[in-house]
Enzyme design. Structure first.
Site, mmCIF file in Angstrom:
data_model
loop_
_atom_site.group_PDB
_atom_site.id
_atom_site.type_symbol
_atom_site.label_atom_id
_atom_site.label_comp_id
_atom_site.label_asym_id
_atom_site.label_seq_id
_atom_site.Cartn_x
_atom_site.Cartn_y
_atom_site.Cartn_z
ATOM 1 N N CYS A 72 56.116 -6.719 12.873
ATOM 2 C CA CYS A 72 57.506 -6.533 13.284
ATOM 3 C C CYS A 72 58.018 -5.178 12.815
ATOM 4 O O CYS A 72 57.868 -4.816 11.654
ATOM 5 C CB CYS A 72 58.369 -7.635 12.684
ATOM 6 N N CYS A 78 64.637 -6.797 7.528
ATOM 7 C CA CYS A 78 65.136 -8.098 7.975
ATOM 8 C C CYS A 78 64.858 -9.174 6.925
ATOM 9 O O CYS A 78 63.810 -9.185 6.287
ATOM 10 C CB CYS A 78 64.462 -8.468 9.286
ATOM 11 N N CYS A 81 61.420 -12.903 7.965
ATOM 12 C CA CYS A 81 60.042 -13.132 7.530
ATOM 13 C C CYS A 81 59.802 -12.432 6.201
ATOM 14 O O CYS A 81 60.339 -11.359 5.968
ATOM 15 C CB CYS A 81 59.059 -12.564 8.550
ATOM 16 N N CYS A 159 62.383 -10.530 18.609
ATOM 17 C CA CYS A 159 61.889 -11.136 17.375
ATOM 18 C C CYS A 159 60.679 -11.982 17.721
ATOM 19 O O CYS A 159 60.775 -12.903 18.538
ATOM 20 C CB CYS A 159 62.978 -11.995 16.746
ATOM 21 N N GLN A 283 64.106 -30.318 14.360
ATOM 22 C CA GLN A 283 63.085 -29.439 13.775
ATOM 23 C C GLN A 283 62.917 -28.183 14.632
ATOM 24 O O GLN A 283 62.897 -28.267 15.856
ATOM 25 C CB GLN A 283 61.749 -30.175 13.680
ATOM 26 N N TYR A 312 67.575 -40.005 6.137
ATOM 27 C CA TYR A 312 67.848 -38.617 6.532
ATOM 28 C C TYR A 312 67.226 -38.413 7.920
ATOM 29 O O TYR A 312 66.431 -37.500 8.134
ATOM 30 C CB TYR A 312 67.262 -37.603 5.544
ATOM 31 N N GLU A 333 71.670 -41.599 8.479
ATOM 32 C CA GLU A 333 71.926 -40.172 8.621
ATOM 33 C C GLU A 333 73.420 -39.916 8.420
ATOM 34 O O GLU A 333 74.244 -40.702 8.857
ATOM 35 C CB GLU A 333 71.468 -39.734 10.023
ATOM 36 N N ASP A 381 63.277 -37.792 4.437
ATOM 37 C CA ASP A 381 63.136 -36.405 4.905
ATOM 38 C C ASP A 381 64.418 -35.658 4.573
ATOM 39 O O ASP A 381 65.180 -35.268 5.455
ATOM 40 C CB ASP A 381 62.872 -36.407 6.417
ATOM 41 N N CYS A 408 61.069 -30.176 2.656
ATOM 42 C CA CYS A 408 61.070 -28.745 2.986
ATOM 43 C C CYS A 408 61.264 -27.907 1.730
ATOM 44 O O CYS A 408 61.456 -26.695 1.821
ATOM 45 C CB CYS A 408 62.156 -28.437 4.006
#
Ligand code: SAH
Length: 452
Positions: A72, A78, A81, A159, A283, A312, A333, A381, A408
């Site tokens: 990139c 940026c 990433c 991008c 997701q 969740y 949720e 989750d 995550c």
């Protein structure tokens, strides 16, 4: 100790969890952006803090064989990433190591089996959702991505991790702003109208939703923008004006006004159809989501007679994936709009053994348990902050045979696993999945078994 502006040669012996190289001088840690473990670099110290210093690479003395040229053009500036200077294989190994380190350091789980990270065959254009901040640049309005640790907007013509239609939509909105002099938002003064362009693309249906986040409930000359979007975005199914007058970093406000098309778009995953709305979580990497959910369902090892909790649950995706293999699915949720979507997703897919509740998992699950409603298998989750301890306590009392934890954030995962392993559960295996190629983020699925 080291001094600011000092120049020294450094051997990189480790990596931070954000992907910076770490070297040591007389035992003092020095963090180097863009350095890879195993390298020797000449650095200049740019900042000295109490327990570590930050340095910049001035020269390479020995390069790592895991290094690659970032693909990139705005990679250095940026904030999106952070791992493009490594080969993809190296990023996968790095992510596994982050998980292993967190489990050992925070979870006291040094001998858990952590598999190799499941990566993508082609880790580009994978994101189905893009969020472009809009603001005033040096020579007019700009839209792009926030720079690393700052709110300066970095412009990128395209991008490589986004769907091409997302970039195209961003360009069209920016063109409209410039041509019609639409005021852009100023974070400092709070003046202006347009704050963000958010896009959502159904990868498997081709449907596109474009959300204009603005401070006001009407958009000047909206018909001109819609005309351009309709003309140039194939699959355009929905244009939403999201109203967010509040200062701060939260991108979306509560109110959505449909300017064109439908209120929601559809996508399919694993043969099921899902409704995607502006506010509900979905997701961002659909290809890897199927890999992740498949692993989660495998780990649940369902026989068909179980009551399954999907906590969740967002728009119900994991629970609905598992529904055909369970007696009953109960999803919980906190976002009411997502719960409504989950219910209609169940209905549209002809799934009759799933029900969904709106509320905090840590409140709803204890209430269900009090009423005698128990799970045999639980999926959790949670968002980055992990599970609330009250929820974990209830799960310990409920004692399901298995918990499948989708995470995550390896550090809160490790904290929660420590709690569970101290209370009658055993961590069997951990599968990292690369949901966010080239970023430092890593997702995991964990199989947790009740001890007999
Ligand atoms: N399982 C879903 C969503 C995961 S994201 C999927 O795979 O798509 C985490 C979800 O947890 C979000 O939808 C968020 O709104 C929800 N959430 C956050 N805190 C919560 C809480 N305390 N109780 C219930 N849901 C919560």
């Amino acid at each position: 100790m080291v001094r600011k502006d000092e120049i020294l040669d450094l051997e990189i012996t480790g990596m931070t969890h954000e992907g910076m190289g770490v070297g040591k001088k007389d035992g003092f840690a020095i963090f180097v952006q863009g350095a890879v473990d195993g390298e020797k670099v000449g650095v200049k110290i740019i900042k000295v803090l109490k327990s570590y210093a930050v340095a910049r690479i001035e020269a390479f003395i020995e390069k790592s064989s895991h290094r690659q040229e970032p693909f990139c053009p705005v990679y250095k500036r940026c904030g999106g990433c952070s791992l493009q200077h490594m080969t993809y294989a190296k990023t996968l190994a790095f992510k596994r190591q982050v998980v292993v380190d967190n489990l050992a350091r925070i979870g006291s789980l040094s001998d858990v089996r952590v598999h190799d990270t499941l990566g993508m065959a082609e880790p580009i254009n994978y994101r189905n959702k893009a969020q472009y901040p809009v603001g005033m640049g040096k020579s007019g309005p700009v839209a792009g991505f926030f720079a690393r640790r700052s709110h300066e907007i970095v412009e990128a013509p395209s991008c490589a991790i986004q769907h091409p239609l997302s970039d195209k939509a961003k360009d069209i909105v920016l063109g409209y702003i410039k041509a019609l002099n639409i005021p852009v938002y100023n974070e400092t003064t709070g003046h202006g109208i347009i704050r963000h362009v958010v896009t959502k693309v159904g990868f498997n249906t081709g449907e596109v939703m474009i959300i204009i986040v603005a401070t006001k409930p009407e958009l000047p000359k909206a018909n001109k923008l819609i005309y351009r979007l309709k003309r140039d975005i194939p699959g355009l199914a929905s244009v939403i004006l999201n109203v967010n007058p509040k200062p701060g970093n939260v991108i979306l406000g509560d109110r959505n006004i449909t300017l064109f098309g439908k209120d929601t778009i559809q996508d399919t995953l694993g043969g099921l159809a899902f409704e995607i709305s502006p506010l509900s979580f979905y997701q961002v990497n659909p290809a890897q989501t199927e890999v992740l959910y498949q692993k989660a369902v495998d780990y649940a090892h369902l026989q068909g007679n179980e009551t399954v909790f999907d906590l969740y649950c967002g728009i119900g995706t994991i629970g609905l994936f598992a529904a055909s293999r369970a007696k009953k699915v109960i999803g919980v949720e906190v976002v009411p709009e997502a719960v409504e979507a989950a219910k209609s997703n169940a209905k549209h897919n002809g799934i009759e053994n799933a029900e969904f509740y709106a509320g905090l998992a840590e409140e709803v699950v204890p209430e269900l348990y009090e009423k005698g409603i128990k799970a045999d298998v639980v999926f959790v989750d949670p968002p980055r902050k992990g599970c609330d301890e009250n929820l974990l306590k209830t799960l310990v009392d409920m004692a399901p045979s298995r918990i499948v934890y989708v995470s995550c954030n390896p550090s809160t995962l490790a904290r929660d696993l420590k709690f569970l392993t101290g209370s009658g559960f055993q961590v069997e295996e951990v599968q990292p999945v690369d949901m966010f190629p080239w970023s430092e983020h890593v997702e995991c699925v964990v199989r947790i078994q009740r001890e007999n």
